[in-house]
Design an enzyme around this catalytic site. Structure first.
Site, PDB file in Angstrom:
ATOM      1  N   ASN A 104      -9.909   0.456   8.164  1.00 30.35           N
ATOM      2  CA  ASN A 104     -11.252   0.366   8.733  1.00 30.35           C
ATOM      3  C   ASN A 104     -11.283   0.190  10.247  1.00 30.35           C
ATOM      4  O   ASN A 104     -12.345   0.300  10.852  1.00 30.35           O
ATOM      5  CB  ASN A 104     -12.022  -0.776   8.076  1.00 30.35           C
ATOM      6  CG  ASN A 104     -12.354  -0.488   6.624  1.00 30.35           C
ATOM      7  OD1 ASN A 104     -12.012   0.569   6.088  1.00 30.35           O
ATOM      8  ND2 ASN A 104     -13.013  -1.431   5.971  1.00 30.35           N
ATOM      9  N   HIS A 114      -4.697   6.107  -0.796  1.00 32.15           N
ATOM     10  CA  HIS A 114      -5.297   5.927   0.525  1.00 32.15           C
ATOM     11  C   HIS A 114      -4.258   6.018   1.649  1.00 32.15           C
ATOM     12  O   HIS A 114      -4.630   5.954   2.824  1.00 32.15           O
ATOM     13  CB  HIS A 114      -5.994   4.562   0.582  1.00 32.15           C
ATOM     14  CG  HIS A 114      -7.296   4.568   1.315  1.00 32.15           C
ATOM     15  ND1 HIS A 114      -8.060   5.699   1.511  1.00 32.15           N
ATOM     16  CD2 HIS A 114      -7.991   3.556   1.928  1.00 32.15           C
ATOM     17  CE1 HIS A 114      -9.155   5.394   2.194  1.00 32.15           C
ATOM     18  NE2 HIS A 114      -9.127   4.107   2.466  1.00 32.15           N
ATOM     19  N   TYR A 116       0.806  -1.217   0.000  1.00 34.75           N
ATOM     20  CA  TYR A 116       0.000   0.000   0.000  1.00 34.75           C
ATOM     21  C   TYR A 116       0.844   1.274   0.000  1.00 34.75           C
ATOM     22  O   TYR A 116       0.289   2.375  -0.046  1.00 34.75           O
ATOM     23  CB  TYR A 116      -0.924   0.013   1.220  1.00 34.75           C
ATOM     24  CG  TYR A 116      -1.817  -1.199   1.302  1.00 34.75           C
ATOM     25  CD1 TYR A 116      -2.956  -1.297   0.503  1.00 34.75           C
ATOM     26  CD2 TYR A 116      -1.514  -2.254   2.161  1.00 34.75           C
ATOM     27  CE1 TYR A 116      -3.772  -2.411   0.564  1.00 34.75           C
ATOM     28  CE2 TYR A 116      -2.330  -3.375   2.228  1.00 34.75           C
ATOM     29  CZ  TYR A 116      -3.453  -3.448   1.428  1.00 34.75           C
ATOM     30  OH  TYR A 116      -4.256  -4.560   1.486  1.00 34.75           O
ATOM     31  N   ASN A 141     -14.036   5.547   5.803  1.00 36.26           N
ATOM     32  CA  ASN A 141     -14.130   4.476   6.795  1.00 36.26           C
ATOM     33  C   ASN A 141     -13.146   4.639   7.946  1.00 36.26           C
ATOM     34  O   ASN A 141     -13.442   4.270   9.088  1.00 36.26           O
ATOM     35  CB  ASN A 141     -13.933   3.119   6.125  1.00 36.26           C
ATOM     36  CG  ASN A 141     -15.118   2.715   5.272  1.00 36.26           C
ATOM     37  OD1 ASN A 141     -16.246   3.146   5.508  1.00 36.26           O
ATOM     38  ND2 ASN A 141     -14.876   1.895   4.264  1.00 36.26           N
ATOM     39  N   TYR A 172      -4.948  -1.516   9.786  1.00 29.51           N
ATOM     40  CA  TYR A 172      -5.646  -1.311   8.521  1.00 29.51           C
ATOM     41  C   TYR A 172      -6.718  -0.247   8.715  1.00 29.51           C
ATOM     42  O   TYR A 172      -7.214  -0.014   9.811  1.00 29.51           O
ATOM     43  CB  TYR A 172      -6.214  -2.608   7.933  1.00 29.51           C
ATOM     44  CG  TYR A 172      -5.126  -3.540   7.462  1.00 29.51           C
ATOM     45  CD1 TYR A 172      -4.572  -3.398   6.192  1.00 29.51           C
ATOM     46  CD2 TYR A 172      -4.622  -4.536   8.296  1.00 29.51           C
ATOM     47  CE1 TYR A 172      -3.553  -4.240   5.759  1.00 29.51           C
ATOM     48  CE2 TYR A 172      -3.598  -5.373   7.873  1.00 29.51           C
ATOM     49  CZ  TYR A 172      -3.065  -5.225   6.603  1.00 29.51           C
ATOM     50  OH  TYR A 172      -2.046  -6.036   6.191  1.00 29.51           O
TER      51      TYR A 172
END
Length: 273
Positions: A117, A70, A65, A163, A115
Site C-alpha cells: 500500500n 500478491h 508473503y 492499492n 509493503y
C-alpha cells in the site's frame, strides 16, 4: 526508443559487469535528437546514449508473503535479475534495487520494501533521483481480472483498484502514462467459458459467477496472500519466462507490433481459436 546524442565527456558512465551504487550522471548538452540504434558508438565526438529504464515489481517483503498471488511482481523482478545478470544488492529509498543492463540499455530493477500500500514512496523517489521519464517506468504487478498465468503489457492504464498501483500513481503526481506488465491469477475453473461468450455476456458472467473473486466466503485480503496450487504454479512459472522476454523486447524496441502480437497470444494462450 528515444536516444540522446551528447559529447562523449558528458555520458552516463555504465558497464554491465560493474554494479555501482548509482548511475554516474554528468551534465548533458542541450541538443537532443532521435537516433538509430545502429549508429556507431562515436560520430564526430558524439556518443549515443540510452534512456535508462526503471522496472519496479510490486509485492510485500518477508518470507511470509513469498510465493503468494500478491507477490508475483517480486517474482518477475527476481527472474529478470537472474536472466540478465543484475545483482539485487543495493538498498535505496526503502527499496531493494539492482543496476545493470538489458542489451546496451541501462536498467534499474526495484523491489519496494514498504509493503504494497505504500510502494509508491519508493518508486516515486527512485524515478526522481535517477531522472527516469514516465514512459520508461515499467510497473509489474498482479492482476485479478486476468486468467492465471496470462500476461498483459500496455503503455498506460488506470489503477484498477490495485492499492499498490494507486500508491505509485499518487507519488507520480497522479499520472498514469507509464507502462505496466500485469500478471493474471484469477480462478482457473472459469477460464473454459470465456471464449464462448460475447464480451457483454462475459462481463456479466464475471459479476455474477465471481470470476476473479475469492472462493466461497473467503475475504479478498486472505485470497491475495494465498499460494498457488500446483497447476497454477506451473502456469505462473511459464508466464514469468514469457514475461522476461516481453520486458527485454520492450526495453530494446519499445511498444512495437511484436508487443501487440504478444498481448493477443496471451489473451488466447489457454483457448486456441
Amino acid at each position: 526508443m528515444v536516444y540522446a546524442l551528447s559529447a562523449s565527456s558528458t555520458s552516463i558512465s555504465f558497464r554491465k559487469e560493474l554494479h555501482s551504487r548509482r548511475f554516474r550522471r554528468k551534465r548533458f548538452v542541450s541538443i537532443r535528437v532521435c537516433a538509430s540504434a545502429s549508429l556507431p558508438d562515436n560520430i564526430n565526438g558524439l556518443k549515443v546514449e540510452y534512456t535508462p529504464w526503471l522496472v519496479a515489481g510490486l509485492g510485500n517483503p518477508g518470507n511470509k508473503y513469498c510465493g503468494t498471488r500478491h507477490n508475483v511482481g517480486f517474482e518477475m523482478i527476481d527472474r529478470i535479475s537472474e536472466e540478465e545478470g543484475v545483482v539485487m544488492n543495493i538498498v535505496q529509498s526503502k527499496c531493494l534495487i539492482g543496476i545493470g543492463s538489458i542489451g546496451e540499455v541501462p536498467v534499474l530493477l526495484a523491489k519496494p520494501q514498504t509493503y504494497m500500500n505504500f510502494c509508491g514512496e519508493s518508486v516515486g523517489a527512485l524515478a526522481a533521483y535517477y531522472q527516469v521519464p514516465l514512459r520508461h517506468i515499467l510497473l509489474v504487478y498482479d492482476e485479478m481480472s486476468l486468467p492465471n498465468g496470462v500476461l498483459r503489457l500496455q503503455p498506460k492504464a488506470g489503477h484498477g483498484y490495485h492499492n499498490g498501483v494507486k500508491s505509485v500513481m499518487a507519488h507520480l503526481d497522479g499520472r498514469r502514462e507509464f507502462p505496466r506488465l500485469c500478471i493474471g491469477w484469477f480462478s482457473a475453473p472459469f477460464r473454459s467459458i470465456s471464449p464462448l461468450l460475447s464480451p457483454v455476456c462475459f462481463c456479466l458472467t464475471r459479476v455474477f459467477a465471481g470470476i476473479g473473486n475469492p472462493p466461497g466466503t473467503m475475504e479478498m485480503k486472505a485470497f491475495l496472500l494465498q499460494k498457488f496450487s500446483s497447476l497454477e504454479r506451473q502456469q505462473i512459472d511459464v508466464a514469468l519466462e514469457q514475461g522476461v522476454e516481453a520486458v527485454r523486447n520492450l526495453v530494446l524496441n519499445g511498444f512495437d507490433q511484436s508487443i501487440e502480437r504478444f498481448n493477443l497470444g496471451q489473451k488466447y494462450k489457454f483457448h486456441k481459436v
